[in-house]
Design a protein around this motif. Structure first.
Motif, PDB file in Angstrom:
ATOM      1  N   UNK A  65       0.834  -1.206   0.000  1.00  0.00           N
ATOM      2  CA  UNK A  65       0.000   0.000   0.000  1.00  0.00           C
ATOM      3  C   UNK A  65       0.870   1.258   0.000  1.00  0.00           C
ATOM      4  N   UNK A  66       1.949   1.255   0.789  1.00  0.00           N
ATOM      5  CA  UNK A  66       2.829   2.420   0.860  1.00  0.00           C
ATOM      6  C   UNK A  66       3.520   2.710  -0.466  1.00  0.00           C
ATOM      7  N   UNK A  67       3.983   1.660  -1.142  1.00  0.00           N
ATOM      8  CA  UNK A  67       4.765   1.860  -2.364  1.00  0.00           C
ATOM      9  C   UNK A  67       3.926   1.877  -3.640  1.00  0.00           C
ATOM     10  N   UNK A  68       2.780   1.172  -3.642  1.00  0.00           N
ATOM     11  CA  UNK A  68       2.010   1.041  -4.869  1.00  0.00           C
ATOM     12  C   UNK A  68       0.579   1.549  -4.757  1.00  0.00           C
ATOM     13  N   UNK A  69       0.190   1.992  -3.543  1.00  0.00           N
ATOM     14  CA  UNK A  69      -1.171   2.468  -3.349  1.00  0.00           C
ATOM     15  C   UNK A  69      -2.136   1.330  -3.076  1.00  0.00           C
ATOM     16  N   UNK A  70      -3.377   1.689  -2.756  1.00  0.00           N
ATOM     17  CA  UNK A  70      -4.389   0.682  -2.413  1.00  0.00           C
ATOM     18  C   UNK A  70      -4.612  -0.300  -3.549  1.00  0.00           C
ATOM     19  N   UNK A  71      -4.685   0.218  -4.783  1.00  0.00           N
ATOM     20  CA  UNK A  71      -4.964  -0.660  -5.922  1.00  0.00           C
ATOM     21  C   UNK A  71      -3.765  -1.524  -6.287  1.00  0.00           C
ATOM     22  N   UNK A  72      -2.618  -1.233  -5.665  1.00  0.00           N
ATOM     23  CA  UNK A  72      -1.467  -2.109  -5.867  1.00  0.00           C
ATOM     24  C   UNK A  72      -1.730  -3.512  -5.347  1.00  0.00           C
ATOM     25  N   UNK A  73      -2.636  -3.619  -4.368  1.00  0.00           N
ATOM     26  CA  UNK A  73      -2.976  -4.940  -3.822  1.00  0.00           C
ATOM     27  C   UNK A  73      -3.804  -5.761  -4.805  1.00  0.00           C
ATOM     28  N   UNK A  74      -4.296  -5.099  -5.862  1.00  0.00           N
ATOM     29  CA  UNK A  74      -5.138  -5.802  -6.839  1.00  0.00           C
ATOM     30  C   UNK A  74      -4.435  -5.947  -8.190  1.00  0.00           C
ATOM     31  N   UNK A  75      -3.101  -5.895  -8.187  1.00  0.00           N
ATOM     32  CA  UNK A  75      -2.363  -6.116  -9.425  1.00  0.00           C
ATOM     33  C   UNK A  75      -2.563  -7.560  -9.875  1.00  0.00           C
ATOM     34  N   UNK A  76      -3.025  -7.731 -11.097  1.00  0.00           N
ATOM     35  CA  UNK A  76      -3.293  -9.066 -11.608  1.00  0.00           C
ATOM     36  C   UNK A  76      -4.721  -9.524 -11.395  1.00  0.00           C
ATOM     37  N   UNK A  77      -5.517  -8.691 -10.712  1.00  0.00           N
ATOM     38  CA  UNK A  77      -6.903  -9.088 -10.424  1.00  0.00           C
ATOM     39  C   UNK A  77      -7.742  -9.181 -11.698  1.00  0.00           C
ATOM     40  N   UNK A  78      -7.442  -8.340 -12.687  1.00  0.00           N
ATOM     41  CA  UNK A  78      -8.231  -8.354 -13.926  1.00  0.00           C
ATOM     42  C   UNK A  78      -8.148  -9.712 -14.613  1.00  0.00           C
ATOM     43  N   UNK A  79      -6.942 -10.304 -14.590  1.00  0.00           N
ATOM     44  CA  UNK A  79      -6.761 -11.629 -15.194  1.00  0.00           C
ATOM     45  C   UNK A  79      -7.616 -12.655 -14.458  1.00  0.00           C
ATOM     46  N   UNK A  80      -7.531 -12.603 -13.132  1.00  0.00           N
ATOM     47  CA  UNK A  80      -8.291 -13.561 -12.326  1.00  0.00           C
ATOM     48  C   UNK A  80      -9.795 -13.405 -12.507  1.00  0.00           C
ATOM     49  N   UNK A  81     -10.261 -12.156 -12.480  1.00  0.00           N
ATOM     50  CA  UNK A  81     -11.697 -11.914 -12.607  1.00  0.00           C
ATOM     51  C   UNK A  81     -12.220 -12.298 -13.986  1.00  0.00           C
ATOM     52  N   UNK A  82     -11.354 -12.191 -14.996  1.00  0.00           N
ATOM     53  CA  UNK A  82     -11.757 -12.572 -16.347  1.00  0.00           C
ATOM     54  C   UNK A  82     -11.845 -14.092 -16.501  1.00  0.00           C
ATOM     55  N   UNK A  83     -10.870 -14.794 -15.929  1.00  0.00           N
ATOM     56  CA  UNK A  83     -10.778 -16.238 -16.150  1.00  0.00           C
ATOM     57  C   UNK A  83     -11.313 -17.086 -15.000  1.00  0.00           C
ATOM     58  N   UNK A  84     -11.613 -16.457 -13.853  1.00  0.00           N
ATOM     59  CA  UNK A  84     -12.084 -17.260 -12.721  1.00  0.00           C
ATOM     60  C   UNK A  84     -13.466 -17.843 -12.971  1.00  0.00           C
ATOM     61  N   UNK A  85     -14.278 -17.156 -13.781  1.00  0.00           N
ATOM     62  CA  UNK A  85     -15.619 -17.679 -14.066  1.00  0.00           C
ATOM     63  C   UNK A  85     -15.559 -19.028 -14.784  1.00  0.00           C
ATOM     64  N   UNK A  86     -14.842 -19.122 -15.920  1.00  0.00           N
ATOM     65  CA  UNK A  86     -14.743 -20.455 -16.535  1.00  0.00           C
ATOM     66  C   UNK A  86     -13.990 -21.463 -15.678  1.00  0.00           C
ATOM     67  N   UNK A  87     -12.989 -20.990 -14.924  1.00  0.00           N
ATOM     68  CA  UNK A  87     -12.200 -21.918 -14.087  1.00  0.00           C
ATOM     69  C   UNK A  87     -13.057 -22.556 -13.001  1.00  0.00           C
ATOM     70  N   UNK A  88     -13.773 -21.712 -12.238  1.00  0.00           N
ATOM     71  CA  UNK A  88     -14.630 -22.237 -11.166  1.00  0.00           C
ATOM     72  C   UNK A  88     -15.806 -23.020 -11.741  1.00  0.00           C
ATOM     73  N   UNK A  89     -16.326 -22.543 -12.866  1.00  0.00           N
ATOM     74  CA  UNK A  89     -17.450 -23.237 -13.496  1.00  0.00           C
ATOM     75  C   UNK A  89     -17.048 -24.645 -13.912  1.00  0.00           C
ATOM     76  N   UNK A  90     -15.887 -24.762 -14.538  1.00  0.00           N
ATOM     77  CA  UNK A  90     -15.404 -26.076 -14.965  1.00  0.00           C
ATOM     78  C   UNK A  90     -15.183 -26.989 -13.768  1.00  0.00           C
ATOM     79  N   UNK A  91     -14.566 -26.449 -12.718  1.00  0.00           N
ATOM     80  CA  UNK A  91     -14.233 -27.265 -11.546  1.00  0.00           C
ATOM     81  C   UNK A  91     -15.481 -27.809 -10.854  1.00  0.00           C
ATOM     82  N   UNK A  92     -16.420 -26.926 -10.566  1.00  0.00           N
ATOM     83  CA  UNK A  92     -17.619 -27.336  -9.837  1.00  0.00           C
ATOM     84  C   UNK A  92     -18.534 -28.218 -10.694  1.00  0.00           C
ATOM     85  N   UNK A  93     -18.682 -27.837 -11.966  1.00  0.00           N
ATOM     86  CA  UNK A  93     -19.542 -28.615 -12.850  1.00  0.00           C
ATOM     87  C   UNK A  93     -18.929 -29.981 -13.156  1.00  0.00           C
TER      88      UNK A  93
END
Length: 315
Positions: free
Chosen positions: A51-79
């Motif tokens: 947070x000090x060096x990259x700001x609050x949104x620094x904690x969400x670096x890479x989140x866009x990739x996860x949020x884009x692909x987590x839907x098919x990933x979790x869907x495949x796993x549970x189904x």
């Protein structure tokens, strides 16, 4: 229905990832740092410095990739788990523990189709801040030890995006570049599913007063949390190896690895057996609510409600 399972899995993944992503970022950075180059002492220390060096949104670096692909990933796993459980059950009879484990194994194997490239891209973005901070620290130390003022040039971090990494990997290594660490991902996700799904199913049954009636939602949530955290800690050594193998960039004086056996050997010799538990508590904190939320979404049946409303809306 299968569409309902896919929607439920996707919604559960989106909610869960948004809630726990900063802890997952801390896990990746703690697992990647090697002896002699430690930037962070704990999860809280990592998050505070981020947070000090990259700001609050620094904690969400890479989140866009996860949020884009987590839907098919979790869907495949549970189904996939439901699919295998259905086909392994004989005439609707109760599944044996071995068959439950086989269903989990099938689900874990199916999900790596999406998981491997998602994890590989996410790790590059999550760990970029740690490497940049390490380089800045080394540059500052070099400047202090230098007799000439300003001899060391300041390090400027150039932020890369998931698309840039993807294009470069496809250009240089083809589709195989996105599946770097596939073997280690299988070693982590297949045992995870073998442990998680049977454990959840049996814990959830303890809260059922009647075999034909669902357990209360809080039982499903707690069962998901306990089963998820247990499975996460059990396979953490494989997760450490996978994270190291999928990291394309290294910090100063950090080892590179040629494969699973080479990585395992170097970590054991240079960092000791406890290094395989790096980030274990972070991973447990990530997985527990993630799968607890997933099971509650399944319980509530948001997708069934939405699908039931479609004909009425059209009418």
């Amino acid at each position: 229905s299968l569409p309902a399972k896919l929607i439920n899995g996707g919604i559960a993944g989106l909610i869960g990832v948004t809630c726990v992503f900063p802890i997952d970022l801390a896990k990746t950075r703690l697992q990647n740092q090697q002896n002699g180059q430690r930037m962070y002492t704990s999860m809280s220390d990592c998050l505070i410095k981020t947070i000090r060096s990259e700001g609050y949104f620094g904690m969400y670096r890479g989140a866009a990739v996860n949020l884009t692909l987590v839907t098919p990933e979790k869907a495949i796993k549970l189904a996939a788990n439901d699919f295998f459980r259905h086909h392994l059950s004989k005439d609707g009879k109760k599944l044996t523990l071995l068959r439950e484990m086989l269903a989990g194994c099938g689900a874990g194997t199916c999900q790596v189709i999406v998981t491997t490239p998602m994890e590989m891209l996410k790790i590059q973005l999550q760990d970029a801040g740690r490497i940049a901070a390490q380089k800045k620290l080394m540059a500052a130390q070099a400047q202090l030890s230098s007799s000439a003022a300003g001899a060391a040039e300041p390090v400027v971090e150039t932020r890369t995006t998931a698309m840039q990494i993807t294009r470069e990997l496809l250009r240089s290594k083809g589709i195989a570049g996105l599946y770097k660490g596939l073997g280690a991902t299988l070693l982590r996700d297949v045992p995870f599913s073998i442990v998680y799904f049977p454990l959840f199913a049996n814990l959830n049954k303890l809260g059922q007063k009647d075999p034909n009636v669902k357990a209360p939602f809080y039982v499903s949530f707690l069962s998901g949390c306990v089963a998820g955290s247990t499975a996460a800690v059990a396979v953490n050594p494989c997760d450490v190896i996978k994270t190291r193998l999928q990291s394309l960039q290294r910090g100063v004086n950090e080892d590179t690895y040629s494969g699973i056996l080479d990585c395992t050997k170097k970590i054991w010799q240079k960092e000791g057996p406890m290094a395989f538990l790096k980030g274990a508590y972070c991973r447990a904190l990530v997985i527990a609510p993630l799968f607890g939320i997933a099971q509650v979404v399944y319980f509530i049946g948001i997708a069934e409600f939405l699908l039931d409303m479609l004909p009425k809306h059209r009418a």
